[in-house]
Every structure is written in C-alpha cells, then in structure tokens.
Design an enzyme around this catalytic site. Structure first.
Site, PDB file in Angstrom:
ATOM      1  CG  ASP A  45      -1.153  35.049 -12.207  1.00 41.55           C
ATOM      2  OD1 ASP A  45      -0.809  34.381 -13.213  1.00 41.55           O
ATOM      3  OD2 ASP A  45      -0.548  34.979 -11.127  1.00 41.55           O
TER       4      ASP A  45
ATOM      5  CB  CYS B  33      -1.246  31.571 -11.028  1.00 37.03           C
ATOM      6  SG  CYS B  33      -1.019  30.232  -9.855  1.00 37.03           S
TER       7      CYS B  33
ATOM      8  CB  THR C  52       3.467  27.533  -9.076  1.00 34.17           C
ATOM      9  OG1 THR C  52       2.559  28.253  -8.210  1.00 34.17           O
ATOM     10  CG2 THR C  52       4.851  28.154  -9.009  1.00 34.17           C
TER      11      THR C  52
ATOM     12  CG  HIS D 216      -9.834   8.241  -8.735  1.00 34.67           C
ATOM     13  ND1 HIS D 216      -8.744   7.575  -8.223  1.00 34.67           N
ATOM     14  CD2 HIS D 216     -10.342   7.429  -9.691  1.00 34.67           C
ATOM     15  CE1 HIS D 216      -8.599   6.405  -8.845  1.00 34.67           C
ATOM     16  NE2 HIS D 216      -9.560   6.299  -9.745  1.00 34.67           N
TER      17      HIS D 216
ATOM     18  CG  HIS E 226     -13.573   7.341  -6.607  1.00 34.92           C
ATOM     19  ND1 HIS E 226     -12.365   7.218  -5.956  1.00 34.92           N
ATOM     20  CD2 HIS E 226     -13.512   6.497  -7.666  1.00 34.92           C
ATOM     21  CE1 HIS E 226     -11.606   6.360  -6.599  1.00 34.92           C
ATOM     22  NE2 HIS E 226     -12.279   5.904  -7.635  1.00 34.92           N
TER      23      HIS E 226
HETATM   24  C1  RB5 Z   1       3.227  35.623  -9.810  1.00 36.06           C
HETATM   25  O1  RB5 Z   1       4.532  36.088  -9.854  1.00 36.06           O
HETATM   26  C2  RB5 Z   1       3.172  34.264  -9.117  1.00 36.06           C
HETATM   27  O2  RB5 Z   1       3.507  34.395  -7.777  1.00 36.06           O
HETATM   28  C3  RB5 Z   1       1.814  33.650  -9.288  1.00 36.06           C
HETATM   29  O3  RB5 Z   1       1.515  33.539 -10.632  1.00 36.06           O
HETATM   30  C4  RB5 Z   1       1.613  32.244  -8.753  1.00 36.06           C
HETATM   31  O4  RB5 Z   1       2.599  31.383  -9.176  1.00 36.06           O
HETATM   32  C5  RB5 Z   1       1.319  32.124  -7.333  1.00 36.06           C
HETATM   33  O5  RB5 Z   1       1.074  31.039  -6.812  1.00 36.06           O
END
Ligand code: RB5
Length: 151
Positions: free
Chosen positions: A11, A69, A71, A102, A137
């Site tokens: 994203d 993304c 996080t 694994h 595994h």
């Molecule tokens: C975008 O602002 C953020 O929410 C997205 O990239 C992500 O971290 C969501 O899990």
C-alpha cells in the site's frame, strides 16, 4: 533450479520500501512482478493489494510473494484469508528463515514503517533462498488448509 521470480505489492505506507526491494532483487537477478502501488502519496487499501497478490500466486506467476504495508499487520490479516496462502509477518533475518524452514511460508510480509531497508533486504534474501525443512513440520503445515470450522 527454480526460476528466480517473485511477486510484490504494497500500500502507500509500504511503497518506499517496496521500491528499494525491487531494485535490490532485480540486481540479484530476480524477475519481480510489481502489483503497485507506485504512488506513496495516494492512499490505497491493503486488502485490495493482498487480493491481487493472492490471485497472482494462485495462477503460479511466481512461487513466492512479498507484501508490505505500514506495520505488515493489515497485509498479514488480509492475505491469510486464502487457504493456500501461508503469509509470515517477519521482523528479522531469523524470523524470515524460520518462516520458510518451519512454516513453509509462501508470502513474506514486512512493515514499511517499522523495518529498515537493510533488514528488509536481508529478510527477503533469506526468505527467498531457504528451503522448507519438512520432517516434523510437514503434518503441522498440512493441517493449515484443513482447519476445523465446527465451532
Ligand atoms: C496505512 O496508514 C496503514 O494503516 C497500513 O499501511 C497498515 O499498517 C495496516 O495494517
């Protein structure tokens, strides 16, 4: 030897890290199928990107994919909705190695806002070159596609 091919998408929050990984992997000889986004300034919803990557994996465009993304959490939740996907949110070379060895993970997931580019490159390198160990595994991984729903 398997062709060096990898699918990638992010994203807006993962776009910068994605671009750095694409250059890095292309320099290493990988063919990289980029499903965007290519504009960090225009918000894109991560479930849509996860869907396109699942679709590309489903038609065997490449054996592995990378999703990024902010996080890694949203991509992780989204892409693991598909039962043929084993997506691993990774934060270090060691977790990247174990995700393959694994868990036989087929999608590497990274957080563009929480993982620096050098660490991400090492994670990608290790993930794309580590074999599944099999053995003890195998039975565990096989259970993943047959998770019970009789709640
Ligand atoms: C975008 O602002 C953020 O929410 C997205 O990239 C992500 O971290 C969501 O899990």
């Amino acid at each position: 030897m398997q062709a060096k091919k990898v699918i990638i998408a992010s994203d807006h929050a993962g776009c910068s890290l994605k671009e750095q990984l694409i250059s890095y992997l292309e320099d290493k000889g990988y063919t990289v199928y980029n499903y965007g986004t290519n504009d960090p300034n225009t918000p894109v919803d991560y479930p849509q990107k996860a869907f396109y990557v699942a679709k590309a994996l489903n038609r065997y465009e490449a054996p592995f994919a990378i999703l990024i993304c902010g996080t890694g959490i949203g991509m992780s939740i989204a892409v693991n909705r598909y039962d043929f996907i084993r997506g691993a949110l990774v934060c270090s070379p060691e977790t990247a190695r174990l995700a393959r060895a694994h868990n036989n993970a087929n999608v590497l997931i990274l957080g563009g806002r929480v993982t620096d580019a050098d660490t991400a490159k090492q994670c990608a390198d290790i993930f794309l070159t580590t074999a599944f160990e099999g053995g003890r595994h195998t039975a565990r991984v096989n259970q993943l596609e047959k998770m019970p729903h009789d709640f």
